[in-house]
Design a protein around this motif. Structure first.
Motif, PDB file in Angstrom:
ATOM      1  N   LEU A   1       0.845  -1.184   0.000  1.00  0.00           N
ATOM      2  CA  LEU A   1       0.000   0.000   0.000  1.00  0.00           C
ATOM      3  C   LEU A   1       0.883   1.237   0.000  1.00  0.00           C
ATOM      4  N   SER A   2       0.577   2.216  -0.841  1.00  0.00           N
ATOM      5  CA  SER A   2       1.313   3.477  -0.771  1.00  0.00           C
ATOM      6  C   SER A   2       0.379   4.581  -0.300  1.00  0.00           C
ATOM      7  N   LEU A   3       0.910   5.433   0.553  1.00  0.00           N
ATOM      8  CA  LEU A   3       0.117   6.495   1.169  1.00  0.00           C
ATOM      9  C   LEU A   3       0.751   7.845   0.890  1.00  0.00           C
ATOM     10  N   GLY A   4      -0.091   8.792   0.453  1.00  0.00           N
ATOM     11  CA  GLY A   4       0.353  10.145   0.206  1.00  0.00           C
ATOM     12  C   GLY A   4      -0.112  11.078   1.302  1.00  0.00           C
ATOM     13  N   THR A   5      -1.354  11.559   1.199  1.00  0.00           N
ATOM     14  CA  THR A   5      -1.855  12.501   2.198  1.00  0.00           C
ATOM     15  C   THR A   5      -1.895  11.885   3.590  1.00  0.00           C
ATOM     16  N   GLY A   6      -2.203  10.592   3.674  1.00  0.00           N
ATOM     17  CA  GLY A   6      -2.208   9.937   4.984  1.00  0.00           C
ATOM     18  C   GLY A   6      -0.840   9.942   5.626  1.00  0.00           C
ATOM     19  N   ALA A   7       0.213   9.806   4.805  1.00  0.00           N
ATOM     20  CA  ALA A   7       1.574   9.853   5.335  1.00  0.00           C
ATOM     21  C   ALA A   7       1.975  11.277   5.700  1.00  0.00           C
ATOM     22  N   LEU A   8       1.552  12.267   4.894  1.00  0.00           N
ATOM     23  CA  LEU A   8       1.855  13.656   5.226  1.00  0.00           C
ATOM     24  C   LEU A   8       1.294  14.026   6.598  1.00  0.00           C
ATOM     25  N   ALA A   9       0.067  13.596   6.858  1.00  0.00           N
ATOM     26  CA  ALA A   9      -0.571  13.917   8.139  1.00  0.00           C
ATOM     27  C   ALA A   9      -0.042  13.054   9.276  1.00  0.00           C
TER      28      ALA A   9
END
Length: 371
Positions: free
Chosen positions: A325-333
Motif C-alpha cells: 500500500l502506498s500512502l500520500g496525504t495519509g503519510a503527510l498527516a
C-alpha cells in the motif's frame, strides 16, 4: 490492534525483489518542490524523508526526480539526478533513511508537455503537438492558465529521453538508492504517450495501445540495464494531475496489453484510483485494476489511493487486490502512521492547508507550527 490476532495485515513483512520490508506500508511519491534552485536535495529534505523511516514505514519512494538537463524538469524546486551535486545531495538523503533501517527508491519523472517550471529553459516536448487539458497548478508554482502545446518529439528526442532515464538510474545507484521507480503515470511524459488524446502519432509509438506503451518499455529496459540487480518498478495510472476522469479507452483489454508489456518490472505501482479505491478501481467484471495487474504481470503490485482508511487498506490486502500500500496525504498527516497502527492509536486527518499556498516543506512546517 494490540494483539497478534487483531494486527493489521499491512504490518506483515514483505520481500520486494532483493528488499526485505518490515511492513507493507510505503510512502507514495509526493512533489515537494523544496530542492535548491539547481535541483540539489537539501539537508531539510534529508530530515523530511528520515522522519518517515523513523515513523516505521517499510519503504519510501521519493518525489519525482528529473532525469536530464533539457526537457524533463516539471517544477521549479524539483530535485534532479543529473549532476555530481545532485548525486551527493541524494546520498545524504539515502544515508539518513538507511540509518533508520529502511530502503528508499528513487522515482524518475519526465514532465513532458505539463512542465510548468524548467530551470534549463527548454521548450516543452510531447508525443504530439497537442496542448494538455487542464490548468497549471498554483500549489506547485504554476502561473495559472492552460499549458501550451508542446513540440512534437522526433525519434532522436525519444532516444535522448531513454538515455536520460538510464543515466539518471545509474546516478541513483551511485547515490546508494535501493531501487528505481519509473514514473509512467499521472499525465507526465510516459503517460502522455500512453494516452490516446495526447498521442496522435502515426509511427511505431502511436496508434494501438501496444505502440503507445512502447516508450515506457524502452525506458524500463534501459533503466534495468543501468542498475543491475536493483529492483525497478513502474508507476501507472489512468487518471492524471490534469484530468481526473480519464480511463483507458479499452478498459481491461488495454490494461492487459499494458501490464503484459511490463513483465520485466520488479513491481507495478497503480496510482490514485480515488479515495474509495475498492469502488473506483473496479472493472466491468467486478475485479480491480490492481488484481488484473497482479494476474497479467506476475509481479507484486502497490495500490495507491485512500489507503489511510485502514479497513479499506486491510480489504485490499486480504482480498488479493495488491501486495503493498502506498500512502500520500495519509503519510503527510501521519509520518509515524505504521507505528500508530501497530499501537492501535488514531490517525490525524489530512488538512489541505498543508499544501497551500505552496506544496513545499516550508508550508508544511508552518502548518505544523500552528497546530
Amino acid at each position: 490492534m494490540t494483539t497478534t490476532d487483531l494486527a493489521h495485515p499491512a504490518l506483515a513483512p514483505f520481500e520486494l525483489g532483493t528488499l526485505r520490508l518490515r511492513n507493507r506500508f510505503t510512502v507514495a511519491p509526493m512533489t515537494r518542490i523544496s530542492a535548491a534552485p539547481d535541483g540539489t536535495p537539501t539537508d531539510r529534505m534529508a530530515e523530511y524523508y528520515r522522519e518517515y523511516a523513523a515513523g516505521g514505514f517499510g519503504l519510501i519512494t521519493t518525489e519525482g526526480i528529473y532525469p536530464d538537463a533539457t526537457h524533463s524538469q516539471g517544477y521549479y524546486g524539483q530535485p534532479g539526478l543529473v549532476t555530481a551535486a545532485h548525486v551527493a545531495g541524494w546520498r545524504a538523503v539515502v544515508d539518513a533513511v538507511h540509518a533508520e533501517g529502511v530502503p528508499i527508491v528513487a522515482q524518475l519523472m519526465h514532465a513532458g508537455a505539463i512542465s510548468q517550471g524548467n530551470s534549463y529553459g527548454a521548450e516543452t516536448i510531447g508525443p504530439s503537438a497537442v496542448a494538455p487539458p487542464g490548468q497549471m497548478m498554483a500549489d506547485y508554482g504554476g502561473v495559472g492558465g492552460p499549458w501550451s502545446a508542446p513540440r512534437e518529439m522526433t525519434l532522436r528526442d525519444i532516444d535522448e529521453v531513454v538515455a536520460g532515464f538510464a543515466a539518471a538510474a545509474a546516478n541513483a545507484r551511485a547515490a546508494g538508492f535501493d531501487g528505481v521507480e519509473i514514473h509512467g503515470a499521472n499525465g507526465y511524459l510516459l503517460d502522455q504517450f500512453l494516452t490516446d488524446y495526447t498521442n496522435q502519432r502515426t509511427d511505431e509509438y502511436g496508434g494501438p495501445v501496444a505502440n503507445r506503451i512502447r516508450l515506457t518499455v524502452r525506458v524500463l529496459q534501459a533503466v534495468r540495464a543501468a542498475v543491475g540487480d536493483l529492483p525497478v518498478g513502474v508507476r501507472l495510472s489512468q487518471t492524471k494531475v490534469n484530468d481526473f476522469t480519464y480511463r483507458w479507452p479499452g478498459a481491461d483489454a488495454d490494461a492487459r496489453v499494458i501490464f503484459g508489456a511490463l513483465t520485466d518490472a520488479s513491481y507495478l505501482h497503480i496510482a490514485s484510483e480515488g479515495r474509495n479505491f475498492l469502488e473506483t478501481a473496479r472493472l466491468a467484471d467486478g475485479s480491480t485494476i490492481t488484481q488484473l495487474a497482479r494476474e497479467v504481470s506476475g509481479r507484486p503490485v502497490i495500490a495507491n489511493g485512500g489507503m489511510h482508511a485502514l479497513p479499506q487498506a486491510a480489504d485490499v490486502l486480504t482480498g488479493g487486490h495488491a501486495d503493498l500500500l502506498s500512502l500520500g496525504t495519509g503519510a503527510l498527516a501521519n509520518p509515524d502512521l505504521p507505528r500508530r497502527v501497530e499501537a492501535g492509536q488514531p490517525l490525524d486527518p489530512f488538512d489541505r492547508e498543508m499544501l497551500h499556498p505552496m506544496a513545499n516543506l516550508d508550508t508544511a512546517a508552518a502548518w505544523r507550527a500552528r497546530r
